[in-house]
Design a protein around this motif. Sequence first.
Motif, PDB file in Angstrom:
ATOM      1  N   ILE A  91       0.845  -1.192   0.000  1.00 39.56           N
ATOM      2  CA  ILE A  91       0.000   0.000   0.000  1.00 39.56           C
ATOM      3  C   ILE A  91       0.882   1.244   0.000  1.00 39.56           C
ATOM      4  CG2 ILE A  91      -1.712   1.344   1.290  1.00 39.56           C
ATOM      5  CD1 ILE A  91      -2.761  -1.255   2.468  1.00 39.56           C
ATOM      6  N   GLN A  92       0.632   2.148  -0.942  1.00 40.41           N
ATOM      7  CA  GLN A  92       1.335   3.435  -0.994  1.00 40.41           C
ATOM      8  C   GLN A  92       0.494   4.441  -0.198  1.00 40.41           C
ATOM      9  OE1 GLN A  92       2.623   6.650  -0.940  1.00 40.41           O
ATOM     10  NE2 GLN A  92       1.293   7.087  -2.695  1.00 40.41           N
ATOM     11  N   PRO A  93       1.000   4.912   0.974  1.00 39.30           N
ATOM     12  CA  PRO A  93       0.193   5.721   1.873  1.00 39.30           C
ATOM     13  C   PRO A  93       0.379   7.230   1.774  1.00 39.30           C
ATOM     14  CG  PRO A  93       2.136   4.981   3.033  1.00 39.30           C
ATOM     15  CD  PRO A  93       2.255   4.477   1.617  1.00 39.30           C
ATOM     16  N   ASN A  94       1.393   7.696   1.056  1.00 34.58           N
ATOM     17  CA  ASN A  94       1.730   9.123   1.090  1.00 34.58           C
ATOM     18  C   ASN A  94       0.747   9.983   0.305  1.00 34.58           C
ATOM     19  OD1 ASN A  94       4.043   8.855   2.671  1.00 34.58           O
ATOM     20  ND2 ASN A  94       5.362   8.513   0.895  1.00 34.58           N
ATOM     21  N   ASP A  95       0.527  11.196   0.803  1.00 33.02           N
ATOM     22  CA  ASP A  95      -0.230  12.203   0.059  1.00 33.02           C
ATOM     23  C   ASP A  95       0.607  12.620  -1.144  1.00 33.02           C
ATOM     24  OD1 ASP A  95      -2.355  14.362  -0.152  1.00 33.02           O
ATOM     25  OD2 ASP A  95      -0.525  15.566  -0.023  1.00 33.02           O
ATOM     26  N   THR A  96       0.051  12.446  -2.336  1.00 28.54           N
ATOM     27  CA  THR A  96       0.840  12.691  -3.544  1.00 28.54           C
ATOM     28  C   THR A  96       1.029  14.181  -3.843  1.00 28.54           C
ATOM     29  OG1 THR A  96      -1.136  12.440  -4.931  1.00 28.54           O
ATOM     30  CG2 THR A  96       0.206  10.476  -4.547  1.00 28.54           C
ATOM     31  N   GLY A  97       0.241  15.035  -3.200  1.00 21.75           N
ATOM     32  CA  GLY A  97       0.475  16.462  -3.323  1.00 21.75           C
ATOM     33  C   GLY A  97       1.773  16.856  -2.641  1.00 21.75           C
ATOM     34  N   LYS A  98       2.075  16.201  -1.522  1.00 26.52           N
ATOM     35  CA  LYS A  98       3.310  16.477  -0.800  1.00 26.52           C
ATOM     36  C   LYS A  98       4.465  15.618  -1.298  1.00 26.52           C
ATOM     37  CE  LYS A  98       1.321  18.226   3.487  1.00 26.52           C
ATOM     38  NZ  LYS A  98       1.231  18.066   4.952  1.00 26.52           N
ATOM     39  N   SER A  99       4.127  14.502  -1.924  1.00 25.70           N
ATOM     40  CA  SER A  99       5.155  13.600  -2.434  1.00 25.70           C
ATOM     41  C   SER A  99       4.809  13.185  -3.865  1.00 25.70           C
ATOM     42  CB  SER A  99       5.257  12.366  -1.522  1.00 25.70           C
ATOM     43  OG  SER A  99       6.318  11.535  -1.918  1.00 25.70           O
ATOM     44  N   PRO A 100       5.038  14.079  -4.842  1.00 24.30           N
ATOM     45  CA  PRO A 100       4.652  13.801  -6.226  1.00 24.30           C
ATOM     46  C   PRO A 100       5.288  12.549  -6.813  1.00 24.30           C
ATOM     47  CG  PRO A 100       5.203  16.130  -5.936  1.00 24.30           C
ATOM     48  CD  PRO A 100       5.617  15.432  -4.681  1.00 24.30           C
ATOM     49  N   GLY A 101       6.437  12.174  -6.292  1.00 25.22           N
ATOM     50  CA  GLY A 101       7.106  10.973  -6.781  1.00 25.22           C
ATOM     51  C   GLY A 101       6.343   9.704  -6.469  1.00 25.22           C
ATOM     52  N   ASP A 102       5.347   9.810  -5.603  1.00 23.29           N
ATOM     53  CA  ASP A 102       4.522   8.665  -5.241  1.00 23.29           C
ATOM     54  C   ASP A 102       3.157   8.698  -5.928  1.00 23.29           C
ATOM     55  OD1 ASP A 102       6.332   7.340  -3.464  1.00 23.29           O
ATOM     56  OD2 ASP A 102       5.965   8.915  -1.990  1.00 23.29           O
ATOM     57  N   SER A 103       3.029   9.499  -6.976  1.00 22.46           N
ATOM     58  CA  SER A 103       1.763   9.569  -7.710  1.00 22.46           C
ATOM     59  C   SER A 103       1.416   8.203  -8.286  1.00 22.46           C
ATOM     60  CB  SER A 103       1.861  10.582  -8.847  1.00 22.46           C
ATOM     61  OG  SER A 103       2.713  10.089  -9.873  1.00 22.46           O
ATOM     62  N   PHE A 104       0.145   8.030  -8.635  1.00 24.49           N
ATOM     63  CA  PHE A 104      -0.309   6.756  -9.187  1.00 24.49           C
ATOM     64  C   PHE A 104       0.468   6.409 -10.455  1.00 24.49           C
ATOM     65  CE2 PHE A 104      -3.358   4.094 -11.613  1.00 24.49           C
ATOM     66  CZ  PHE A 104      -3.458   3.040 -10.705  1.00 24.49           C
TER      67      PHE A 104
END
Length: 203
Positions: A91-104
């Motif tokens: 599960i990828q839990p990070n907010d992608t606004g704060k961590s764009p590298g974790d975007s879908f």
Amino acid sequence: MQALKALALTGILLLSNFGSKENGLGVGDKAADFNLKNVDGKMISLSSNKAAKGYILVFTCNTCPYANMYEQRIIDLHNKYAGQGYPVLAIQPNDTGKSPGDSFENMQARAKEKAYPFPYVIDETQQTTTTYGATNTPQVYVLNKVSDNNFRVEYIGAIDNNSRNASAASKHYVQEAVDSLIAGADVSTKSTKAIGCTIKWSN
């Protein structure tokens, strides 16, 4: 005076709890189910895999150096235990606004590049992460099926005791937990401190 003291104490308590995400599931609790989007676009839940006897549920991401160091070990855990009924579910839990590298889209690219053999789902609302009480990447919850579609948390914490060097690890907490469950034995080490990056929460 008493009223002022009470007000001050309340303020301290509020400050100490502000932003805390540490309350969540504990060992022995019923695992919370979810319905999250996998990198292939399909929705995944604990009940999706009818053959699962349990899960190695890993909160992880693309961008954390610790998650990257454990990436191959997570793949190895799936390859070792999926056939015995205990697959990895990441599960990828990070907010992608704060961590764009974790975007879908970046998750899809990472999963393809590394040929992930397990689902890699995104917790867009962070509700599942909050419910479980995960605080770090990577952080593992070993789940064991106790009845149809019901799973119990048997272990929470780190994968092993050496984040930087897999061959130097002397304790393999997740392996030991899953081996115990397969053998029908109690898990001896039920929790450890998860070492990794803090989860990036939305405001």
